[in-house]
Design a protein around this motif. Sequence first.
Motif, PDB file in Angstrom:
ATOM      1  N   HIS A 158      -2.255  -4.690   8.675  1.00 40.61           N
ATOM      2  CA  HIS A 158      -2.220  -3.322   9.194  1.00 40.61           C
ATOM      3  C   HIS A 158      -1.895  -2.320   8.085  1.00 40.61           C
ATOM      4  CE1 HIS A 158       2.387  -2.966  10.146  1.00 40.61           C
ATOM      5  NE2 HIS A 158       2.182  -3.482   8.966  1.00 40.61           N
ATOM      6  N   HIS A 207       1.315  -9.387   7.267  1.00 45.91           N
ATOM      7  CA  HIS A 207       2.637  -9.947   7.582  1.00 45.91           C
ATOM      8  C   HIS A 207       2.429 -11.276   8.308  1.00 45.91           C
ATOM      9  CE1 HIS A 207       4.907  -6.202   6.828  1.00 45.91           C
ATOM     10  NE2 HIS A 207       3.957  -5.552   7.474  1.00 45.91           N
ATOM     11  N   HIS A 259      -2.008  -4.138   4.557  1.00 47.20           N
ATOM     12  CA  HIS A 259      -1.196  -5.240   4.045  1.00 47.20           C
ATOM     13  C   HIS A 259      -0.902  -6.220   5.172  1.00 47.20           C
ATOM     14  CE1 HIS A 259       1.699  -2.286   5.605  1.00 47.20           C
ATOM     15  NE2 HIS A 259       2.456  -3.330   5.920  1.00 47.20           N
TER      16      HIS A 259
END
Length: 276
Positions: free
Chosen positions: A103, A61, A59
């Motif tokens: 990550h 960020h 996912h």
Amino acid sequence: MSTRTISRLTKGMPTQDGAGVSLSRIIGSPYMQRVDPFLMLDEFKSDDPNDYIAGFPSHPHRGFETVTYLIEGSVRHRDHMGSEGYLGPGSIQWMTAGRGIIHEEMPQQENGMLWGFQLWVNLPAKDKMTDPRYQDIPPDQVPETDFPAGLVRILAGELNGKTGPVSGVATEPRFFDIRWEETGSFETPLPLNHTGFVYAYKGDITIGDKAVRMGEVGILSAGEQVQLQAEGGSGALLVAGKPLNEPVVQYGPFVMNTVEEIEQAIQDFQAGRLTA
Ligand code: MN
């Protein structure tokens, strides 16, 4: 010296995130929205693998920092740059996502207790597109200091002349894990206008005339010092950071200042250039 009191109090909200990890959302829930500069605080605590085994697969960020602190258990992280690290009991990872990290964060155990926290800390506008950075800190690099009733693990900030290993963070955080061995009080100065909170992760903590019960967070008023009272066996996180006072636009794992910047983040992610 002005002493901080509890200005708001709430308990965590049970929810799921990642690929189905059961957790308690303490900050960033409908009951306790973000408290500048803190966007979110989750606690995951279970000895049932069904609650955690699915983990947090790949996912993204952008625009803020994720802080993972483990009490028990083990987690592996791997990112798009091929960097990999392990967190065990007492480890902290302070990850500055900056312009982009993709990550995964996966439990490294098939049974037993997994217990830890993830805190999301905002970045100022000028740092949102900075290079990503990890501070992966093993437990033996976390200084401890005694107080009359127990000890404090100093993860970030200074206490009794000792300085925690997390450094160079824009919001000048304090991150203390306070562990009572017997009944007594702990007190520390804090920067007057830092946003501060206390999370009672074990036992009940008293601040002034209010109790923060286990599983509750107490948001602190401004002030130059804080005093926490608890019984032996109790544990609390005391976290403080400088508010940014900037507009916040959040879309899941992207936290920027404007809608346009969020649209850009989504486009960049979809085009495979979030981290470019
Ligand atoms: Mn993550």
